[in-house]
Design an enzyme around this catalytic site. Structure first.
Site, PDB file in Angstrom:
ATOM      1  N   ARG A  75       0.858  -1.199   0.000  1.00 65.46           N
ATOM      2  CA  ARG A  75       0.000   0.000   0.000  1.00 65.46           C
ATOM      3  C   ARG A  75       0.888   1.241   0.000  1.00 65.46           C
ATOM      4  O   ARG A  75       1.776   1.370   0.831  1.00 65.46           O
ATOM      5  CB  ARG A  75      -0.862  -0.024   1.254  1.00 65.46           C
ATOM      6  CG  ARG A  75      -1.889   1.062   1.327  1.00 65.46           C
ATOM      7  CD  ARG A  75      -2.639   0.995   2.650  1.00 65.46           C
ATOM      8  NE  ARG A  75      -3.534  -0.139   2.759  1.00 65.46           N
ATOM      9  CZ  ARG A  75      -4.052  -0.565   3.913  1.00 65.46           C
ATOM     10  NH1 ARG A  75      -3.759   0.047   5.039  1.00 65.46           N
ATOM     11  NH2 ARG A  75      -4.864  -1.601   3.939  1.00 65.46           N
ATOM     12  N   ARG A 144      -1.498   6.922   9.491  1.00 64.38           N
ATOM     13  CA  ARG A 144      -1.557   6.374   8.124  1.00 64.38           C
ATOM     14  C   ARG A 144      -1.720   7.492   7.091  1.00 64.38           C
ATOM     15  O   ARG A 144      -1.645   8.657   7.422  1.00 64.38           O
ATOM     16  CB  ARG A 144      -2.747   5.413   8.028  1.00 64.38           C
ATOM     17  CG  ARG A 144      -2.772   4.320   9.103  1.00 64.38           C
ATOM     18  CD  ARG A 144      -2.015   3.139   8.628  1.00 64.38           C
ATOM     19  NE  ARG A 144      -2.107   2.000   9.522  1.00 64.38           N
ATOM     20  CZ  ARG A 144      -2.882   0.932   9.332  1.00 64.38           C
ATOM     21  NH1 ARG A 144      -3.742   0.907   8.318  1.00 64.38           N
ATOM     22  NH2 ARG A 144      -2.831  -0.089  10.148  1.00 64.38           N
ATOM     23  N   LYS A 208      -3.191   1.437  14.979  1.00 66.40           N
ATOM     24  CA  LYS A 208      -3.242   2.323  13.811  1.00 66.40           C
ATOM     25  C   LYS A 208      -3.892   3.661  14.181  1.00 66.40           C
ATOM     26  O   LYS A 208      -4.694   3.742  15.127  1.00 66.40           O
ATOM     27  CB  LYS A 208      -4.023   1.663  12.678  1.00 66.40           C
ATOM     28  CG  LYS A 208      -5.420   1.246  13.069  1.00 66.40           C
ATOM     29  CD  LYS A 208      -6.255   0.726  11.890  1.00 66.40           C
ATOM     30  CE  LYS A 208      -5.764  -0.568  11.312  1.00 66.40           C
ATOM     31  NZ  LYS A 208      -6.766  -1.198  10.410  1.00 66.40           N
ATOM     32  N   LYS A 210      -5.548   7.326  12.202  1.00 68.61           N
ATOM     33  CA  LYS A 210      -5.941   7.862  10.896  1.00 68.61           C
ATOM     34  C   LYS A 210      -6.391   9.314  10.990  1.00 68.61           C
ATOM     35  O   LYS A 210      -7.142   9.670  11.893  1.00 68.61           O
ATOM     36  CB  LYS A 210      -7.071   7.017  10.327  1.00 68.61           C
ATOM     37  CG  LYS A 210      -6.638   5.567  10.132  1.00 68.61           C
ATOM     38  CD  LYS A 210      -7.740   4.709   9.604  1.00 68.61           C
ATOM     39  CE  LYS A 210      -7.200   3.340   9.235  1.00 68.61           C
ATOM     40  NZ  LYS A 210      -8.254   2.470   8.697  1.00 68.61           N
ATOM     41  N   CYS A 428     -15.212  -2.950   0.130  1.00 70.91           N
ATOM     42  CA  CYS A 428     -13.814  -3.236   0.484  1.00 70.91           C
ATOM     43  C   CYS A 428     -13.282  -4.362  -0.399  1.00 70.91           C
ATOM     44  O   CYS A 428     -14.024  -4.965  -1.159  1.00 70.91           O
ATOM     45  CB  CYS A 428     -13.726  -3.628   1.954  1.00 70.91           C
ATOM     46  SG  CYS A 428     -14.328  -5.301   2.258  1.00 70.91           S
ATOM     47  N   CYS A 477     -13.708  -1.493   6.519  1.00 74.62           N
ATOM     48  CA  CYS A 477     -12.779  -0.815   5.603  1.00 74.62           C
ATOM     49  C   CYS A 477     -13.470   0.067   4.561  1.00 74.62           C
ATOM     50  O   CYS A 477     -12.846   0.967   4.012  1.00 74.62           O
ATOM     51  CB  CYS A 477     -11.890  -1.835   4.914  1.00 74.62           C
ATOM     52  SG  CYS A 477     -10.851  -2.744   6.076  1.00 74.62           S
TER      53      CYS A 477
HETATM   54 FE1  SRM Z   1      -8.829  -1.775   6.392  1.00 70.51          FE
HETATM   55  C1  SRM Z   1      -7.461  -4.395   8.023  1.00 70.51           C
HETATM   56  C2  SRM Z   1      -8.092  -3.157   3.450  1.00 70.51           C
HETATM   57  C3  SRM Z   1      -9.523   1.169   4.901  1.00 70.51           C
HETATM   58  C4  SRM Z   1     -10.476  -0.746   9.217  1.00 70.51           C
HETATM   59  N1  SRM Z   1      -7.868  -3.451   5.841  1.00 70.51           N
HETATM   60  C5  SRM Z   1      -7.335  -4.403   6.677  1.00 70.51           C
HETATM   61  C6  SRM Z   1      -6.511  -5.432   5.893  1.00 70.51           C
HETATM   62  C7  SRM Z   1      -5.108  -4.950   5.830  1.00 70.51           C
HETATM   63  C8  SRM Z   1      -6.624  -6.889   6.381  1.00 70.51           C
HETATM   64  C9  SRM Z   1      -5.573  -7.382   7.354  1.00 70.51           C
HETATM   65  O1  SRM Z   1      -5.334  -6.747   8.381  1.00 70.51           O
HETATM   66  O2  SRM Z   1      -5.018  -8.439   7.083  1.00 70.51           O
HETATM   67  C10 SRM Z   1      -7.231  -5.306   4.524  1.00 70.51           C
HETATM   68  C11 SRM Z   1      -6.394  -5.690   3.303  1.00 70.51           C
HETATM   69  C12 SRM Z   1      -7.286  -6.275   2.236  1.00 70.51           C
HETATM   70  C13 SRM Z   1      -6.597  -6.486   0.940  1.00 70.51           C
HETATM   71  O3  SRM Z   1      -6.491  -7.650   0.511  1.00 70.51           O
HETATM   72  O4  SRM Z   1      -6.174  -5.509   0.330  1.00 70.51           O
HETATM   73  C14 SRM Z   1      -7.740  -3.883   4.584  1.00 70.51           C
HETATM   74  N2  SRM Z   1      -8.690  -1.089   4.544  1.00 70.51           N
HETATM   75  C15 SRM Z   1      -8.462  -1.840   3.445  1.00 70.51           C
HETATM   76  C16 SRM Z   1      -8.703  -1.058   2.179  1.00 70.51           C
HETATM   77  C17 SRM Z   1      -7.790  -1.436   1.029  1.00 70.51           C
HETATM   78  C18 SRM Z   1     -10.182  -1.228   1.789  1.00 70.51           C
HETATM   79  C19 SRM Z   1     -10.561  -0.808   0.403  1.00 70.51           C
HETATM   80  O5  SRM Z   1     -11.281  -1.594  -0.205  1.00 70.51           O
HETATM   81  O6  SRM Z   1     -10.181   0.262  -0.064  1.00 70.51           O
HETATM   82  C20 SRM Z   1      -8.526   0.375   2.729  1.00 70.51           C
HETATM   83  C21 SRM Z   1      -7.116   0.865   2.658  1.00 70.51           C
HETATM   84  C22 SRM Z   1      -7.012   2.278   3.106  1.00 70.51           C
HETATM   85  C23 SRM Z   1      -5.644   2.893   2.961  1.00 70.51           C
HETATM   86  O7  SRM Z   1      -5.279   3.230   1.842  1.00 70.51           O
HETATM   87  O8  SRM Z   1      -4.990   3.097   3.978  1.00 70.51           O
HETATM   88  C24 SRM Z   1      -8.931   0.170   4.166  1.00 70.51           C
HETATM   89  N3  SRM Z   1      -9.741  -0.063   6.982  1.00 70.51           N
HETATM   90  C25 SRM Z   1     -10.034   0.991   6.176  1.00 70.51           C
HETATM   91  C26 SRM Z   1     -10.981   1.855   6.810  1.00 70.51           C
HETATM   92  C27 SRM Z   1     -11.609   3.097   6.207  1.00 70.51           C
HETATM   93  C28 SRM Z   1     -10.832   4.333   6.517  1.00 70.51           C
HETATM   94  O9  SRM Z   1      -9.771   4.286   7.131  1.00 70.51           O
HETATM   95  O10 SRM Z   1     -11.305   5.397   6.132  1.00 70.51           O
HETATM   96  C29 SRM Z   1     -11.259   1.301   8.043  1.00 70.51           C
HETATM   97  C30 SRM Z   1     -12.295   1.828   9.068  1.00 70.51           C
HETATM   98  C31 SRM Z   1     -11.817   3.024   9.803  1.00 70.51           C
HETATM   99  C32 SRM Z   1     -11.057   2.626  11.018  1.00 70.51           C
HETATM  100  O11 SRM Z   1      -9.869   2.340  10.902  1.00 70.51           O
HETATM  101  O12 SRM Z   1     -11.672   2.557  12.090  1.00 70.51           O
HETATM  102  C33 SRM Z   1     -10.469   0.095   8.147  1.00 70.51           C
HETATM  103  N4  SRM Z   1      -8.897  -2.437   8.323  1.00 70.51           N
HETATM  104  C34 SRM Z   1      -9.689  -1.910   9.306  1.00 70.51           C
HETATM  105  C35 SRM Z   1      -9.589  -2.741  10.470  1.00 70.51           C
HETATM  106  C36 SRM Z   1     -10.332  -2.530  11.805  1.00 70.51           C
HETATM  107  C37 SRM Z   1      -9.580  -1.630  12.714  1.00 70.51           C
HETATM  108  C38 SRM Z   1     -10.197  -1.557  14.079  1.00 70.51           C
HETATM  109  O13 SRM Z   1     -10.094  -0.521  14.714  1.00 70.51           O
HETATM  110  O14 SRM Z   1     -10.770  -2.538  14.553  1.00 70.51           O
HETATM  111  C39 SRM Z   1      -8.717  -3.805  10.141  1.00 70.51           C
HETATM  112  C40 SRM Z   1      -8.281  -4.974  11.041  1.00 70.51           C
HETATM  113  C41 SRM Z   1      -7.286  -4.578  12.077  1.00 70.51           C
HETATM  114  O15 SRM Z   1      -6.709  -3.493  12.069  1.00 70.51           O
HETATM  115  O16 SRM Z   1      -7.074  -5.411  12.951  1.00 70.51           O
HETATM  116  C42 SRM Z   1      -8.316  -3.589   8.778  1.00 70.51           C
HETATM  117 FE1  SF4 Z   2     -13.037  -6.037   3.970  1.00 70.30          FE
HETATM  118 FE2  SF4 Z   2     -11.343  -4.880   5.598  1.00 70.30          FE
HETATM  119 FE3  SF4 Z   2     -12.777  -6.933   6.458  1.00 70.30          FE
HETATM  120 FE4  SF4 Z   2     -10.852  -7.342   4.736  1.00 70.30          FE
HETATM  121  S1  SF4 Z   2     -10.587  -6.535   6.816  1.00 70.30           S
HETATM  122  S2  SF4 Z   2     -12.952  -8.138   4.591  1.00 70.30           S
HETATM  123  S3  SF4 Z   2     -10.915  -5.526   3.482  1.00 70.30           S
HETATM  124  S4  SF4 Z   2     -13.581  -4.964   5.880  1.00 70.30           S
END
Ligand code: SRM
Ligand code: SF4
Length: 566
Positions: A75, A144, A208, A210, A428, A477
């Protein structure tokens, strides 16, 4: 015996990592496996890299006694989503050469590559670096990618806010030399505990973090979902300062009510030149007080709910030379993108392209990746990635607009045929790359939207925009808890349906039906959309209608997110 809870294991890994080096360099040259060492999988995130395996192939590989089909997601960090045409071309080439023939625009205005294998990781990272972008802090327990308003046509202060986002992104970027050492063959520093991370310290943040900037009335970055939000206050066409919001977050786990999405709380107002100091005060408060024992309770939102918003404001003010002023009034109207051509205040043109769920690749039907490459080859304007996974080509002269128009026509890039619902929907990544996915998301959402569009047409409301978002698991996400129709994966083919969020991102939805399949989703929406079509007030949005008619009980802050919907 001490009753102090032990720190989470990721804290040990960070502490022992020598500022994020770990054994990454050794892992990369280990030819016996396509994976990296277990501890390094945590550290690589700080470098923007996730180890994944192809989940479509998992069972078959297991049967054949093979290790999973490991590959890596990378990323990039792209503050405010801004790229030059040359950077676009570099990313396009990387996507074709090292990744899975695609680039993926993310919900935070960045680009991800999927499917990079270990022996090509370093070359890929070097190619990204050669484009003058990087991946440091795109993931990991640090600040981030900083988000900023995408649409340049809408405000006189757009450039000033983008500059503030870029400056803050630089300010909060880790200082470790590990990135250069591991990926760019940089000089090895003797880091016997000497290298200093001035803001983060040795163990970085508990989780993390943001940050997003926004300019009302557009709430395209979903500022209430950010750990730290800066809402521009514009007076006499000038940037007067920012309201400061803290403690937003979307992540939760199914069946664990102690986890919940939360809207950010407004704690004050600051002048434009105080942004970096305010952010540092918020970040260091979270660094010092965030929960390092339980990663499910470690985000800023839980720190704030544990100690209270007033306590948090006091902590921030104590770390600032001038305390925050009272917040100003702001008004948001929507969260989406405006497709097609728009003229900016300086007379230049920008065009917003609809990219379904952010995936850019060539298919039999449409040469999307080739189309954007051809546009970039013109060397005109700049590319802006939007928080809704779309792309804007901005800053064009009249003549450049004509040239772009010819390509838009040739490659069918116009969004005239995109329905109102599809244009306001995001999903997502989900399967096959995301290790946390419980259900399909990116691969299924287009089909579901087609079905819901048919219902909207049946009820005569096909042109009413409704914000719809899908995620393959509850991590959020695609910010599904801020969607008027939110679908959150529970199991293959089954989703929780959440309804009633505000169109402008100021109110979360809540659970309406649990663990339902496509037939139930459509039957439920059919009935509700029928009522909406019949009883809707003028210009009323679907989410507001469901609240007004009592189908969904009002949800304010996070404390009642898990209370029954109706
Ligand atoms: Fe996310 C984890 C994809 C935005 C909340 N996110 C992941 C992971 C890395 C899975 C992992 O940990 O193994 C996903 C990778 C999937 C893949 O195969 O690419 C993933 N997140 C994404 C993306 C690519 C979704 C998309 O379809 O665009 C976004 C990348 C953003 C970037 O460029 O940085 C993405 N993730 C978000 C958002 C939205 C935002 O930030 O505006 C959120 C919700 C906001 C937040 O953070 O509260 C988000 N992602 C999570 C979480 C839950 C965090 C939590 O507080 O519980 C995880 C899991 C974790 O961190 O344990 C996660
Ligand atoms: Fe979708 Fe984020 Fe859950 Fe993966 S971790 S399934 S990208 S919401």
């Amino acid at each position: 015996m001490s009753d102090k809870k032990p720190l989470s294991d990721v804290e040990r890994i960070k502490t022992e990592s020598r500022q994020l080096r770990g054994t990454l360099s050794d892992s990369l040259v280990d030819r016996l496996t396509g994976a990296i060492a277990a501890d390094d999988t945590q550290l690589s995130k700080f470098h923007g890299i996730y180890q994944q395996d192809d989940r479509d192939l998992r069972a078959e590989r297991r049967k054949q006694m093979l290790e999973p089909a490991f590959s890596f997601m990378i990323r990039a960090r792209i503050p405010g989503g801004r790229m030059t045409p040359d950077q676009w071309l570099a990313f396009d080439a990387i996507g074709r050469e090292y990744a899975n023939d695609s680039v993926r625009v993310t919900t935070r205005q960045a680009i991800q590559f999927h499917g990079v294998i270990k022996r090509e990781l370093k070359t890929t990272m070097q190619a990204i670096n050669a484009s003058l972008l990087d991946t440091l802090a795109a993931c990991g327990d640090v600040n981030r990618n900083v988000m900023a308003p995408a649409n340049p046509a809408l405000s006189p202060v757009h450039d000033a806010v983008q500059a503030a986002a870029k400056s803050l992104s630089d300010h909060l970027c880790p200082r470790t030399g590990a990135y250069h050492e591991v990926w760019l063959d940089g000089e090895k520093l003797d880091v016997g505990g000497e290298e200093v991370e001035p803001i983060y310290g040795k163990t970085y943040l508990p989780r993390k973090f943001k940050t997003g900037f926004v300019i009302p009335p557009d709430n395209d970055v979903d500022v209430y979902s950010q750990d730290l939000g800066f809402v521009a206050v514009v007076e006499d066409d000038q940037l007067a300062g920012f309201n400061v919001l803290v403690g937003g977050g979307m992540g939760m786990s199914h069946g664990e009510p102690a986890t919940y999405p939360r809207l950010a709380s407004t704690i004050g107002f600051c002048k434009p030149n105080a942004v970096n100091a305010v952010a540092e005060a918020v970040v260091t408060t979270q660094r010092d007080f965030g929960d390092r024992t339980n990663r499910k309770h470690a985000r800023l939102k839980y720190t704030i709910d544990t100690h209270g918003v007033d306590w948090f404001r006091d902590q921030v003010n104590e770390r600032l030379p001038t305390p925050l002023a009272p917040p100003r009034d702001v008004l948001f109207t929507h969260t989406g993108d405006r497709y097609g051509w728009h003229q900016s205040r300086d007379g230049s043109w920008n065009h917003t392209f609809f990219i379904e769920n952010g995936r850019i690749r060539d298919t039999e039907d449409r040469a999307l990746m080739t189309a954007f490459r051809t546009l970039a080859e013109q060397g005109i304007g700049e590319f802006i990635l939007t928080p809704n996974q779309n792309v804007i080509l901005a800053g064009l002269t009249d003549a450049e607009r004509d040239a772009a128009d010819a390509l838009i026509e040739q490659y069918k890039l116009g969004s005239d045929s995109v329905s109102a619902l599809r244009g306001a929907s995001i999903a997502c990544v989900g399967f096959p790359t995301c290790g946390l996915a419980m259900a399909e998301s990116e691969r299924y959402m287009p089909e579901l939207v087609t079905h819901v569009d048919a219902l909207l047409a049946k009820h005569g409301i096909a042109d009413v925009p409704i914000v719809a978002r899908m995620t393959g698991c509850p991590n959020g996400c695609a910010r599904p808890y801020l969607a008027e129709i939110g679908l959150v994966g529970k199991a293959p083919g089954r989703y929780n349906l959440l309804l009633g969020a505000a169109f402008n991102g100021e109110r979360m939805n809540r659970l309406y039906r649990e663990n339902i399949d496509e037939a139930e989703i459509l039957a439920t929406l059919d009935a509700l959309l029928g009522d909406f079509a019949r009883e809707r007030a003028a210009a009323e949005h679907f989410g507001d209608f469901l609240i007004r008619t009592g189908v969904i009980a009002y949800v304010g802050a996070s404390d009642n997110f898990h209370v029954a919907a109706a």
